[in-house]
Design a protein around this motif. Structure first.
Motif, PDB file in Angstrom:
ATOM      1  N   MET A  73     -14.676 -10.693  -3.022  1.00 34.07           N
ATOM      2  CA  MET A  73     -14.283  -9.396  -3.589  1.00 34.07           C
ATOM      3  C   MET A  73     -12.897  -9.445  -4.209  1.00 34.07           C
ATOM      4  SD  MET A  73     -15.371  -6.439  -4.350  1.00 34.07           S
ATOM      5  CE  MET A  73     -16.872  -6.361  -3.422  1.00 34.07           C
ATOM      6  N   ASP A  74     -11.975 -10.219  -3.621  1.00 33.70           N
ATOM      7  CA  ASP A  74     -10.635 -10.322  -4.189  1.00 33.70           C
ATOM      8  C   ASP A  74     -10.695 -10.898  -5.608  1.00 33.70           C
ATOM      9  OD1 ASP A  74     -11.440 -12.830  -3.216  1.00 33.70           O
ATOM     10  OD2 ASP A  74      -9.504 -13.290  -2.298  1.00 33.70           O
ATOM     11  N   GLN A  75     -11.506 -11.921  -5.806  1.00 28.36           N
ATOM     12  CA  GLN A  75     -11.636 -12.528  -7.134  1.00 28.36           C
ATOM     13  C   GLN A  75     -12.392 -11.611  -8.096  1.00 28.36           C
ATOM     14  OE1 GLN A  75     -10.007 -15.401  -7.925  1.00 28.36           O
ATOM     15  NE2 GLN A  75      -9.198 -15.096  -5.865  1.00 28.36           N
ATOM     16  N   ILE A  76     -13.439 -10.961  -7.606  1.00 31.31           N
ATOM     17  CA  ILE A  76     -14.199 -10.020  -8.437  1.00 31.31           C
ATOM     18  C   ILE A  76     -13.286  -8.902  -8.926  1.00 31.31           C
ATOM     19  CG2 ILE A  76     -16.034  -8.264  -8.388  1.00 31.31           C
ATOM     20  CD1 ILE A  76     -17.508 -10.182  -6.364  1.00 31.31           C
ATOM     21  N   MET A  77     -12.484  -8.348  -8.015  1.00 28.54           N
ATOM     22  CA  MET A  77     -11.578  -7.256  -8.391  1.00 28.54           C
ATOM     23  C   MET A  77     -10.492  -7.734  -9.356  1.00 28.54           C
ATOM     24  SD  MET A  77     -12.865  -4.551  -7.291  1.00 28.54           S
ATOM     25  CE  MET A  77     -11.541  -3.550  -7.946  1.00 28.54           C
ATOM     26  N   MET A  78     -10.011  -8.966  -9.176  1.00 30.90           N
ATOM     27  CA  MET A  78      -8.982  -9.469 -10.086  1.00 30.90           C
ATOM     28  C   MET A  78      -9.568  -9.685 -11.482  1.00 30.90           C
ATOM     29  SD  MET A  78      -5.846  -9.863 -10.576  1.00 30.90           S
ATOM     30  CE  MET A  78      -5.133  -9.741  -8.956  1.00 30.90           C
ATOM     31  N   TYR A  79     -10.794 -10.207 -11.560  1.00 32.41           N
ATOM     32  CA  TYR A  79     -11.430 -10.340 -12.884  1.00 32.41           C
ATOM     33  C   TYR A  79     -11.638  -8.959 -13.513  1.00 32.41           C
ATOM     34  CZ  TYR A  79     -12.166 -15.343 -12.293  1.00 32.41           C
ATOM     35  OH  TYR A  79     -11.976 -16.690 -12.132  1.00 32.41           O
ATOM     36  N   ALA A  80     -12.041  -7.981 -12.697  1.00 29.07           N
ATOM     37  CA  ALA A  80     -12.188  -6.610 -13.212  1.00 29.07           C
ATOM     38  C   ALA A  80     -10.840  -6.088 -13.699  1.00 29.07           C
ATOM     39  CB  ALA A  80     -12.755  -5.697 -12.119  1.00 29.07           C
ATOM     40  N   ALA A  81      -9.781  -6.381 -12.956  1.00 26.58           N
ATOM     41  CA  ALA A  81      -8.441  -5.941 -13.363  1.00 26.58           C
ATOM     42  C   ALA A  81      -8.045  -6.566 -14.690  1.00 26.58           C
ATOM     43  CB  ALA A  81      -7.416  -6.288 -12.277  1.00 26.58           C
ATOM     44  N   VAL A  82      -8.347  -7.850 -14.863  1.00 27.85           N
ATOM     45  CA  VAL A  82      -8.028  -8.518 -16.133  1.00 27.85           C
ATOM     46  C   VAL A  82      -8.827  -7.889 -17.268  1.00 27.85           C
ATOM     47  CG1 VAL A  82      -8.231 -10.699 -17.413  1.00 27.85           C
ATOM     48  CG2 VAL A  82      -7.289 -10.692 -15.097  1.00 27.85           C
ATOM     49  N   ILE A  83     -10.099  -7.627 -17.043  1.00 35.83           N
ATOM     50  CA  ILE A  83     -10.939  -7.010 -18.082  1.00 35.83           C
ATOM     51  C   ILE A  83     -10.401  -5.626 -18.445  1.00 35.83           C
ATOM     52  CG2 ILE A  83     -13.238  -6.038 -18.526  1.00 35.83           C
ATOM     53  CD1 ILE A  83     -14.308  -8.502 -16.855  1.00 35.83           C
ATOM     54  N   PHE A  84     -10.105  -4.794 -17.435  1.00 39.02           N
ATOM     55  CA  PHE A  84      -9.557  -3.457 -17.714  1.00 39.02           C
ATOM     56  C   PHE A  84      -8.178  -3.548 -18.365  1.00 39.02           C
ATOM     57  CE2 PHE A  84     -12.634  -1.750 -14.503  1.00 39.02           C
ATOM     58  CZ  PHE A  84     -13.258  -0.840 -15.350  1.00 39.02           C
ATOM     59  N   THR A  85      -7.398  -4.543 -17.998  1.00 39.07           N
ATOM     60  CA  THR A  85      -6.083  -4.740 -18.608  1.00 39.07           C
ATOM     61  C   THR A  85      -6.230  -5.014 -20.097  1.00 39.07           C
ATOM     62  OG1 THR A  85      -5.107  -5.548 -16.543  1.00 39.07           O
ATOM     63  CG2 THR A  85      -4.027  -6.225 -18.585  1.00 39.07           C
ATOM     64  N   ILE A  86      -7.138  -5.901 -20.455  1.00 37.63           N
ATOM     65  CA  ILE A  86      -7.359  -6.245 -21.862  1.00 37.63           C
ATOM     66  C   ILE A  86      -7.922  -5.056 -22.629  1.00 37.63           C
ATOM     67  CG2 ILE A  86      -8.723  -7.694 -23.425  1.00 37.63           C
ATOM     68  CD1 ILE A  86      -8.466  -9.931 -21.226  1.00 37.63           C
ATOM     69  N   VAL A 130       0.842  -1.210   0.000  1.00 36.95           N
ATOM     70  CA  VAL A 130       0.000   0.000   0.000  1.00 36.95           C
ATOM     71  C   VAL A 130       0.870   1.250   0.000  1.00 36.95           C
ATOM     72  CG1 VAL A 130      -1.649   1.356   1.365  1.00 36.95           C
ATOM     73  CG2 VAL A 130      -2.024  -1.098   1.036  1.00 36.95           C
ATOM     74  N   VAL A 131       1.892   1.284   0.851  1.00 33.75           N
ATOM     75  CA  VAL A 131       2.797   2.443   0.903  1.00 33.75           C
ATOM     76  C   VAL A 131       3.481   2.625  -0.450  1.00 33.75           C
ATOM     77  CG1 VAL A 131       4.950   3.317   1.921  1.00 33.75           C
ATOM     78  CG2 VAL A 131       3.153   2.377   3.396  1.00 33.75           C
ATOM     79  N   ALA A 132       3.970   1.539  -1.021  1.00 32.82           N
ATOM     80  CA  ALA A 132       4.641   1.626  -2.316  1.00 32.82           C
ATOM     81  C   ALA A 132       3.680   2.121  -3.396  1.00 32.82           C
ATOM     82  CB  ALA A 132       5.221   0.256  -2.699  1.00 32.82           C
ATOM     83  N   ALA A 133       2.454   1.614  -3.390  1.00 35.91           N
ATOM     84  CA  ALA A 133       1.466   2.054  -4.381  1.00 35.91           C
ATOM     85  C   ALA A 133       1.132   3.535  -4.198  1.00 35.91           C
ATOM     86  CB  ALA A 133       0.204   1.194  -4.282  1.00 35.91           C
ATOM     87  N   LEU A 134       1.066   3.975  -2.969  1.00 35.81           N
ATOM     88  CA  LEU A 134       0.784   5.395  -2.715  1.00 35.81           C
ATOM     89  C   LEU A 134       1.922   6.295  -3.181  1.00 35.81           C
ATOM     90  CD1 LEU A 134      -0.946   5.250   0.785  1.00 35.81           C
ATOM     91  CD2 LEU A 134      -2.012   5.780  -1.428  1.00 35.81           C
ATOM     92  N   THR A 153      -4.878   0.266 -13.702  1.00 35.63           N
ATOM     93  CA  THR A 153      -3.940   0.381 -12.586  1.00 35.63           C
ATOM     94  C   THR A 153      -4.669   0.312 -11.245  1.00 35.63           C
ATOM     95  OG1 THR A 153      -2.418   1.672 -13.926  1.00 35.63           O
ATOM     96  CG2 THR A 153      -2.180   1.860 -11.534  1.00 35.63           C
ATOM     97  N   ILE A 154      -5.736   1.051 -11.118  1.00 42.15           N
ATOM     98  CA  ILE A 154      -6.488   1.077  -9.855  1.00 42.15           C
ATOM     99  C   ILE A 154      -7.061  -0.296  -9.531  1.00 42.15           C
ATOM    100  CG2 ILE A 154      -8.559   1.997  -8.729  1.00 42.15           C
ATOM    101  CD1 ILE A 154      -7.920   4.667 -10.269  1.00 42.15           C
ATOM    102  N   THR A 155      -7.680  -0.952 -10.519  1.00 37.47           N
ATOM    103  CA  THR A 155      -8.274  -2.261 -10.239  1.00 37.47           C
ATOM    104  C   THR A 155      -7.195  -3.302  -9.927  1.00 37.47           C
ATOM    105  OG1 THR A 155      -8.465  -2.769 -12.617  1.00 37.47           O
ATOM    106  CG2 THR A 155     -10.432  -1.900 -11.506  1.00 37.47           C
ATOM    107  N   GLN A 156      -6.046  -3.222 -10.590  1.00 35.30           N
ATOM    108  CA  GLN A 156      -4.960  -4.153 -10.276  1.00 35.30           C
ATOM    109  C   GLN A 156      -4.492  -3.973  -8.839  1.00 35.30           C
ATOM    110  OE1 GLN A 156      -1.783  -3.678 -13.130  1.00 35.30           O
ATOM    111  NE2 GLN A 156      -2.931  -4.651 -14.778  1.00 35.30           N
ATOM    112  N   ILE A 157      -4.290  -2.741  -8.431  1.00 35.95           N
ATOM    113  CA  ILE A 157      -3.800  -2.470  -7.078  1.00 35.95           C
ATOM    114  C   ILE A 157      -4.822  -2.904  -6.032  1.00 35.95           C
ATOM    115  CG2 ILE A 157      -3.227  -0.603  -5.458  1.00 35.95           C
ATOM    116  CD1 ILE A 157      -1.774   0.744  -7.878  1.00 35.95           C
ATOM    117  N   VAL A 158      -6.097  -2.585  -6.260  1.00 39.25           N
ATOM    118  CA  VAL A 158      -7.139  -2.986  -5.312  1.00 39.25           C
ATOM    119  C   VAL A 158      -7.234  -4.508  -5.239  1.00 39.25           C
ATOM    120  CG1 VAL A 158      -9.631  -2.946  -4.863  1.00 39.25           C
ATOM    121  CG2 VAL A 158      -8.441  -0.830  -5.496  1.00 39.25           C
TER     122      VAL A 158
END
Length: 181
Positions: free
Chosen positions: A151-164, A40-44, A127-132
């Motif tokens: 929520m961890d899996q939902i956010m990771m799927y969202a991150a993959v979708i936004f990544t693509i 979290v500190v590194a991401a901030l 970036t935001i969805t990957q970090i979350v």
């Protein structure tokens, strides 16, 4: 060469990566929690260094090089570590890292032609969805695990979708750089 504050924060982010991994991958008391806090500190610092560089008009060539590198190293280290821990499937990491390589190369080609490819809304959402998603995995889906929401899996799927989507969007908008002869 004297480093400005923004570049120092970026370098700090790079130095935090092995510390993050040390706590995450070794059996130390509260290691995963400490690793999550370090992440979290590194991401901030990513948000903070960009803000400081723009506000103080201290954008440098070094910063343009190491800031995206630090971001990719941090996210890649976290994702690969999560695969090693059995918390994430390798295919997710391959998609995310492939997109990062592709867009980094596209940006390098564009820069060699004097073209700057700015971050898009899709890229920022990625970036935001990957970090979350990474944070949710690091903290073992707290507090959502208590109510049965993955929520961890939902956010990771969202991150993959936004990544693509963001990768396709960058390629679509900058196809002239790829197809140029």
């Amino acid at each position: 060469m004297k480093l400005n504050l923004a570049n120092k924060l970026t370098i700090l982010r790079i130095f935090l990566i092995p510390v993050f991994m040390l706590f995450l991958l070794n059996k130390v008391p509260y290691g995963e929690s400490i690793a999550a806090l370090i992440f979290v500190v590194a991401a901030l610092t990513d948000t903070l260094d960009g803000y400081i560089a723009r506000k103080r008009n201290q954008i440098t060539t070094l910063g343009k090089f190491i800031d995206p590198l630090a971001d990719k190293l941090l996210v890649s280290a976290a994702l690969i570590s999560l695969v090693q821990m059995g918390k994430l499937s390798a295919w997710v990491v391959v998609i995310i890292i492939s997109r990062e390589f592709t867009i980094s190369i596209l940006r390098a080609v564009a820069a060699s032609e004097g073209v700057v490819i700015a971050a898009s809304w899709w890229g920022k959402a990625k970036t935001i969805t990957q970090i979350v998603a990474i944070i949710a995995l690091l903290i073992n889906n707290f507090p959502f695990r208590y109510v049965g929401i993955p929520m961890d899996q939902i956010m990771m799927y969202a991150a993959v979708i936004f990544t693509i989507i963001s990768g396709i969007d960058y390629l679509r908008l900058n196809k002239q750089m790829i197809l140029k002869e």
